[in-house]
Design a protein around this motif. Structure first.
Motif, short mmCIF file in Angstrom:
data_model
loop_
_atom_site.label_atom_id
_atom_site.label_comp_id
_atom_site.label_asym_id
_atom_site.label_seq_id
_atom_site.Cartn_x
_atom_site.Cartn_y
_atom_site.Cartn_z
N SER A 299 0.86 -1.18 0.00
CA SER A 299 0.00 0.00 0.00
C SER A 299 0.90 1.22 0.00
CB SER A 299 -0.91 0.01 1.23
OG SER A 299 -1.72 1.15 1.24
N ILE A 300 0.89 1.96 -1.10
CA ILE A 300 1.82 3.07 -1.26
C ILE A 300 1.14 4.42 -1.13
CG2 ILE A 300 3.38 1.74 -2.73
CD1 ILE A 300 2.10 3.11 -5.13
N SER A 301 -0.15 4.45 -1.04
CA SER A 301 -0.86 5.73 -1.00
C SER A 301 -2.20 5.55 -0.30
CB SER A 301 -1.05 6.28 -2.41
OG SER A 301 -1.85 7.44 -2.40
N GLN A 302 -2.75 6.68 0.17
CA GLN A 302 -4.08 6.67 0.75
C GLN A 302 -5.15 6.93 -0.30
OE1 GLN A 302 -4.60 5.78 3.89
NE2 GLN A 302 -2.39 5.57 4.22
N GLU A 315 12.23 -4.52 -13.31
CA GLU A 315 12.68 -4.35 -11.93
C GLU A 315 12.00 -3.16 -11.24
OE1 GLU A 315 16.83 -3.87 -12.33
OE2 GLU A 315 17.24 -5.98 -12.78
N TRP A 316 11.70 -2.12 -12.01
CA TRP A 316 11.14 -0.90 -11.44
C TRP A 316 9.67 -0.77 -11.79
CZ3 TRP A 316 15.56 2.99 -13.02
CH2 TRP A 316 16.71 2.69 -12.28
N VAL A 329 8.64 5.51 -7.86
CA VAL A 329 9.29 4.43 -8.59
C VAL A 329 9.79 3.45 -7.55
CG1 VAL A 329 11.12 3.77 -10.17
CG2 VAL A 329 9.94 5.94 -10.50
N TRP A 330 9.27 2.22 -7.59
CA TRP A 330 9.52 1.21 -6.56
C TRP A 330 10.28 0.04 -7.17
CZ3 TRP A 330 9.15 0.54 -1.43
CH2 TRP A 330 9.09 -0.75 -0.91
N GLU A 331 11.37 -0.34 -6.54
CA GLU A 331 12.10 -1.54 -6.93
C GLU A 331 11.63 -2.67 -6.04
OE1 GLU A 331 16.62 -2.39 -8.26
OE2 GLU A 331 16.36 -1.75 -6.19
N GLU A 335 12.78 -3.91 -2.40
CA GLU A 335 11.76 -3.22 -1.59
C GLU A 335 12.25 -1.84 -1.16
OE1 GLU A 335 10.33 -5.58 1.59
OE2 GLU A 335 9.76 -7.28 0.33
N SER A 336 12.65 -1.05 -2.13
CA SER A 336 13.16 0.30 -1.86
C SER A 336 12.64 1.25 -2.93
CB SER A 336 14.69 0.31 -1.83
OG SER A 336 15.20 -0.11 -3.08
N TYR A 337 12.60 2.53 -2.56
CA TYR A 337 12.15 3.57 -3.48
C TYR A 337 13.33 4.06 -4.32
CZ TYR A 337 7.58 4.06 -1.23
OH TYR A 337 6.31 3.84 -0.76
N ILE A 338 13.15 4.06 -5.62
CA ILE A 338 14.11 4.69 -6.52
C ILE A 338 13.80 6.17 -6.64
CG2 ILE A 338 15.08 4.66 -8.83
CD1 ILE A 338 15.70 2.19 -7.17
N LEU A 339 12.54 6.51 -6.62
CA LEU A 339 12.09 7.90 -6.70
C LEU A 339 10.80 8.03 -5.89
CD1 LEU A 339 12.20 10.77 -8.03
CD2 LEU A 339 10.78 9.81 -9.85
#
Length: 880
Positions: A299-302, A315-316, A329-331, A335-339
């Motif tokens: 869940s990345i947003s509300q 990958e992204w 931008v999620w890898e 499990e990390s944010y690229i942007l």
């Protein structure tokens, strides 16, 4: 002073609506920002916005697979632009006359598929090399759907394409007529089909509907059913047409069990056979097809996820949230944010520049203070300490300290080195602060209130309230300290007066000057000898800061007159009567004044001649009020302007579901009326960069930056028929290094520039640097810095250092004279490249030293063992 400022970038907004797209190599991401297109380079960590504007906000972005620099952007009404991103050139205009829900280039880039209501139109892609009178040529129109077409997906060969529609079906069409083929219909969903995808071998088709159902389609013959001999023979004899001649059937059905949640977007990566789906709840799910095994979910947003994209390697994952203005931008593997970028949720109220011009800080109605890097365009830090809209932000001239004033009754000081709020200033009684001023030494900060009509002064070191300056009889709308450090404080108010306070003297002498109307904003000239005050009647008043004498007046009412709003009930003449400047700022040399207000324009005035030098139009977006000088009488009806009449038939079911008000228990339908207002094009704050090379405007469209620095130096007068990439390469091969380098710089081709640069012989570097024109010096320094970056994978080290040595030796005086203005960004890039090169060389040397020591120890131990073995042998023989 130069007035040839051009649009450079948008920093305050990263995403608004539409789809986001990765480039072919997956290094860059295209994101619509209103009616402009922003490009985010995820490898080099920079972003820029193209200067082209569509008539309304961008609804669709399509990238050609054959030529990744060719991009098509279409707005809400179907007006499209064909752009060459690398050249930053506008190639063609096109009006599709209906809203474009999807547009996709064929794999070979020769055709363009566009949705046209219930139809699909395929156009021939315009030529990039030849300028045509009518570049778009219609190839064919396809019909068959009974409702709006939502998406288009091409097969790998480009001979067939899939379409999905609101009519709960998908259809398979052929680009050209194929013997024995008829368009096939894929039905079985219970809601609108939002996307359809081909597998890598094109033996499986996946369809995703809005209700969370995923259907897997395969050949019926492979599933055990009989097939006619003719179709079997045709499919085996012509493998290119196998997709169209296959008898498709449902092999399996899968469902996303998300209660009260709908699928909003989906994308598929054929290489890894992975499907990513975004939901209206802000959740996304990554599945392995055709087994439908969940690999990752987060869940990345509300708010709902509006758009999703997968890069070429799979990958992204890129996500865009329209309501939050968020771009991620999620890898998924690490499990990390690229942007992770997000603009202000509401309007942007104020902006301030740091002393080096590299950092701009904005404050918005959402109570957040954001720090933006003007070179990269990214937000580096966000402060969320305020609980009400931020009205003003100011930098301290000494040190990395930022001050912000808010309507929550606090003034906060931030340390930009440790990124923390180290001091909070409050008043004895709660008030709302609408103006802010910082003393040049950074020891004292003042804020003006809108309800108590007083000005409060605090000590930054102790945080104590030093003085309350009373005298104004209305809200204090403008404050400014004398930049020269004399301790003189200027303030203006709605009481039609300007006051000069000597705050550091015992007598605290105050001098008051009257205005013809309410004061809205003021600014000190950099030398501290003049004060400019903007009043409600549209005038700019200039006062002598020493004597208080009124020096001059500039009437800018006609210059700042705003455009018409769709709900205007008065004439244009009366509408322009209420226009005024709400923000003013002096240039770095004090010769000009930049002013903006509640209009779509920013004006630049000459202080000595009192004339308008230039006026910039900030936005051409017709979706905003105030961008048109005249209203279209053809849009007027008995109920008002037709643009204000909201047609619910055009809304998606998901949008209707979101607008349902369920705040009261037991309410089934709620209130479906759409209570929203149209945004107005206006400028709330303008600021010059301390370097004088750029200025920024906090507007409805975001933080717009205008600069004198050309991002792409392209002068057509320098070109002739003989200047071609082939001629440049030939000159480089023949040993004419300077001619080849100048030709590559004039063509503005980065690949060609790097090729010519690397081909220069080491003994010619000094001569080329000596004869290099000054106009190209900054670009050559930037080229050397980019080639020193490990991303470029250039194997040379001494070669780059030789270039830098020669350039600094030959042009050292020129670089030193403009080190803080023209060459400041380039020198900073060179310094970063040198630091990274130094760290890499040190790391390599340490590793080599450890390897050598290891080898030396191994050989030493072996030699010792051999000597000991030989000694034992000799002693044995002697004993015998």
């Amino acid at each position: 002073m130069k007035s040839s400022f051009r649009f450079a970038n948008v920093c305050g907004t990263v995403y608004q609506q539409g789809n986001i797209q990765f480039t072919g190599n997956g290094d860059c991401l295209y994101s619509p920002v209103g009616n402009r297109l922003s490009v985010f380079d995820l490898v080099r960590n920079v972003s820029f916005t193209l200067p082209f504007e569509t008539r309304k906000p961008i609804a669709r972005v399509a990238i050609s697979p054959a030529n990744t620099s060719l991009v098509l952007v279409a707005d809400e009404d179907g007006h499209a632009l064909l752009i060459n991103v690398h050249r930053r050139a506008l190639l063609a205009h096109m009006n599709f006359k209906l809203p474009v829900r999807d547009a996709q280039f064929s794999p070979d880039g020769q055709y363009l598929g566009v949705t046209h209501g219930t139809q699909v139109q395929v156009w021939r892609t315009p030529s990039v090399l030849v300028r045509e009178f009518a570049p778009f040529v219609l190839h064919r129109t396809y019909v068959g759907h009974f409702d709006d077409v939502l998406s288009i997906t091409w097969s790998r060969t480009g001979r067939f394409f899939l379409t999905t529609s609101k009519d709960m079906s998908a259809r398979l069409f052929s680009l050209d007529p194929v013997p024995g083929f008829r368009p096939k219909t894929f039905s079985g969903h219970r809601d609108a089909v939002i996307r359809a995808f081909f597998s890598l071998d094109e033996q499986t088709i996946y369809t995703v509907s809005r209700d969370g159902a995923v259907l897997v389609w395969q050949d019926k013959d492979e599933m055990g059913e009989l097939e006619s001999a003719e179709q079997a023979e045709g499919s085996s004899s012509d493998p290119e047409h196998a997709v169209g001649l296959t008898r498709w059937g449902v092999a399996s059905r899968h469902y996303f069990y998300q209660t009260q949640t709908q699928v909003t977007c989906a994308d598929f990566h054929a290489g890894t056979s992975r499907l990513v789906v975004g939901f209206s709840s802000g959740l996304f799910s990554l599945r392995d097809m055709p087994d439908f095994t969940e690999i990752h979910a987060l869940s990345i947003s509300q708010e709902k996820i509006t758009s999703v994209a997968i890069n070429s390697t799979g990958e992204w994952l890129a996500f865009g949230a329209q309501r939050l203005g968020q771009l991620l931008v999620w890898e998924w593997a690490s499990e990390s944010y690229i942007l992770k970028q997000q603009g202000h949720f509401f309007d942007m109220n104020t902006v301030a520049y740091a002393q080096d011009g590299q950092i701009a800080v904005t404050g918005g109605d959402d109570g957040k203070v954001k720090v933006w890097n003007t070179l990269s365009g990214f937000c580096t830090v966000t402060f969320s300490d305020h609980s009400a809209p931020v009205s003003c932000v100011e930098f301290a001239k000494q040190g990395q300290v930022l001050f912000s004033a808010s309507l929550d009754g606090t003034v906060r000081a931030y340390d930009l080195i440790r990124y923390r709020n180290f001091r909070t200033f409050t008043s004895p009684t709660p008030v709302q602060f609408v103006s802010l001023a910082v003393e040049p030494s950074g020891e004292v900060v003042c804020a003006g209130s809108s309800d108590a009509f007083d000005t409060y002064m605090w000590s930054v070191q102790t945080g104590k309230l030093l003085e309350i300056l009373s005298g104004h009889e209305a809200p204090v709308t403008g404050l400014a300290f004398d930049p020269s450090g004399s301790g003189l404080l200027a303030s203006t108010s709605w009481d039609r007066s300007v006051r000069l306070w000597e705050v550091f003297r015992r007598s605290q002498h105050t001098e008051s000057m009257s205005l013809s109307s309410e004061g809205l904003a003021l600014a000190f000239r950099p030398d501290g000898l003049q004060v400019c005050v903007a009043s409600l009647d549209g005038q700019l008043n200039f006062f002598d800061a020493k004597s208080g004498a009124h020096m001059a007046v500039i009437d800018g009412r006609r210059d700042i007159a705003g455009g018409r709003r769709l709900d205007d009930k008065i004439q244009q003449r009366n509408n322009a009567a209420g226009s005024a400047f709400t923000s003013v700022c002096y240039s770095a040399d004090g010769s000009c004044v930049l002013a903006g207000g509640n209009a779509n324009y920013v004006c630049l005035y000459d202080v000595r001649e009192h004339v308008l030098l230039k006026r910039w139009t900030l936005s051409l977006n017709l979706a905003l009020d105030g961008t048109q000088d005249r209203l279209d009488s053809r849009q007027m009806t008995e109920a008002g302007n037709i643009a204000l009449i909201h047609d619910l038939s055009d809304e998606d079911e998901l949008t209707l579901e979101e607008r349902t008000d369920r705040s009261l228990p037991g309410v089934q339908r709620g209130d479906l009326s759409k209570r929203s207002t149209r945004l107005q094009a206006r400028t709330k704050c303008v600021r010059f960069s301390p370097t004088g090379r750029s200025w920024a405007a906090a507007s409805t469209s975001g933080l717009l930056i205008y600069s004198l620095d050309e991002l792409a130096t392209f002068d057509p007068t320098d070109l002739d028929m003989d200047l071609t990439p082939q001629a440049v390469r030939a000159a480089s091969l023949q040993g004419h290094a300077l001619v080849a380098l100048l030709g590559a710089l004039r063509l503005n081709d980065p690949i060609l520039e790097a090729e010519v640069y690397e081909r220069t012989k080491p003994h010619e570097i000094s001569l080329v640097a000596q004869q290099l024109p000054t106009v190209y010096l900054a670009r050559v320094l930037a080229l050397v810095a980019s080639r020193m970056n490990p991303v470029s994978q250039s194997p040379h080290v001494e070669f780059h250092l030789s270039w830098l040595t020669a350039l600094f030796q030959r042009h050292g005086e020129e670089i030193r004279a403009h080190s803080t203005t023209v060459y400041a960004p380039v020198l900073r890039a060179v310094q970063m490249a040198l630091n990274e090169l130094r760290s890499n060389v040190k790391t390599t040397a340490d590793r080599n030293m450890a390897t050598i020591l290891y080898i030396w120890n191994v050989f030493s131990s072996r030699a010792t063992s051999m000597e000991s073995a030989g000694t034992n042998g000799i002693s044995t023989n002697t004993a015998q």
